[in-house]
Design a protein around this motif. Structure first.
Motif, PDB file in Angstrom:
ATOM      1  N   ARG A  85      -3.688   1.267  -5.317  1.00  7.33           N
ATOM      2  CA  ARG A  85      -2.571   1.110  -4.303  1.00  7.33           C
ATOM      3  C   ARG A  85      -1.667   2.035  -4.359  1.00  7.33           C
ATOM      4  O   ARG A  85      -1.289   2.688  -3.434  1.00  7.33           O
ATOM      5  CB  ARG A  85      -2.069  -0.307  -4.252  1.00  7.33           C
ATOM      6  N   ASP A  88      -5.648  -2.594  -9.761  1.00 10.13           N
ATOM      7  CA  ASP A  88      -5.184  -2.822  -8.406  1.00 10.13           C
ATOM      8  C   ASP A  88      -3.881  -1.927  -8.029  1.00 10.13           C
ATOM      9  O   ASP A  88      -3.963  -1.380  -7.058  1.00 10.13           O
ATOM     10  CB  ASP A  88      -5.055  -4.242  -7.732  1.00 10.13           C
ATOM     11  N   ASP A 132       0.937  -1.111  -0.013  1.00  7.45           N
ATOM     12  CA  ASP A 132      -0.020  -0.119  -0.057  1.00  7.45           C
ATOM     13  C   ASP A 132       0.847   1.107  -0.061  1.00  7.45           C
ATOM     14  O   ASP A 132       1.357   1.745   1.069  1.00  7.45           O
ATOM     15  CB  ASP A 132      -0.954  -0.125   1.134  1.00  7.45           C
ATOM     16  N   TYR A 133       0.800   1.827  -1.013  1.00  5.83           N
ATOM     17  CA  TYR A 133       1.948   3.100  -1.286  1.00  5.83           C
ATOM     18  C   TYR A 133       1.387   4.294  -0.515  1.00  5.83           C
ATOM     19  O   TYR A 133       2.110   5.099  -0.235  1.00  5.83           O
ATOM     20  CB  TYR A 133       2.131   3.390  -2.714  1.00  5.83           C
TER      21      TYR A 133
END
Length: 245
Positions: free
Chosen positions: A133, A129, A2-3
């Motif tokens: 993220r 996705d 998760d950035y």
């Protein structure tokens, strides 16, 4: 990964805490004549660390974008060579092994995507996705276009190649602007240090020069106002130097 939930490594966090406290103690000594006054800056430390975390997170997203650009260019070449959509992605990943280390962001993402494709997940779903993220606008846009083109039978090699070129152009413009601003950023850093340097020079060269401003209400008010103006000038300069493309 998760950035949006980036956390500073312990080593980096300790470095920034040390620098912050040294600056706080220096300001306490120069503006109020008492090093312990710097401890009053502790409540602002979490905000400082949050800003450094945000900056590090932005740098990581920028790094991912550059690597993603290289991925889709390699992917485009694989499709043009006649590979299928999924196999072309695998070939694009193999090409990146000549450019990047195994622990680089895009390499980890590619391994996850390829692993999930083996479990019957669609490529467009996985790229979408990644875009969600990462929070990177270009990756989100690419995922949307890629998904529509795949469903409608669009010219994927051309679309992917065009997207890679557009990202490259945008990065090139940003790099050019960064180079133009480099000298100004350096000047800004010097200007930020000059007030503290001048106060240190005067204080060391003429002991007692600032004593009338220490330990009394009027002096504290004057130095506090000066400190507020100094901080305002610093944050204004930071805002001016921000680049948004």
């Amino acid at each position: 990964m998760d950035y949006a939930a980036y956390k500073l490594p312990v080593k980096e966090k300790l470095k920034w805490i040390t620098l912050y406290m040294l600056l706080a103690f220096l300001i306490g000594y120069l503006f109020y004549g008492a090093i312990p006054v710097g401890l009053l800056g502790l409540p602002a430390l979490p905000f400082y660390l949050r800003q450094k975390t945000k900056e590090a997170g932005e740098q990581r997203r920028q790094k991912l974008l550059i690597e993603f650009r290289d991925l889709i260019l390699s992917y485009s070449h694989s499709l043009k060579a006649g590979y299928s959509i999924e196999n072309g992605f695998r070939e694009g990943y193999k090409d990146l092994k000549w450019q990047y280390k195994e622990d680089d962001l895009i390499m980890e993402e590619c391994r996850q995507i390829i692993g999930k494709m083996e479990n019957k997940h669609s490529l467009e779903e996985l790229i979408t996705d990644l875009g969600v993220r990462s929070g990177v606008e270009e990756i989100i846009d690419f995922a949307s276009v890629f998904s529509v083109a795949k469903k409608t039978g669009g010219n994927l090699p051309a679309i992917i190649s065009d997207t890679g070129i557009k990202i490259s152009d945008k990065l090139a413009v940003k790099e050019e602007i960064e180079l133009m601003f480099a000298a100004k950023r350096f000047e800004q850093k010097i200007m930020n240090c000059i007030p503290l340097f001048m106060m240190s020079y005067i204080g060391l060269g003429t002991p007692g020069y600032f004593d009338p401003l220490y330990g009394n209400a009027a002096g504290i008010a004057i130095m506090t106002a000066s400190l507020i103006l100094y901080a305002a000038a610093y944050f204004l300069a930071q805002k001016i130097m921000e680049i948004r493309i």
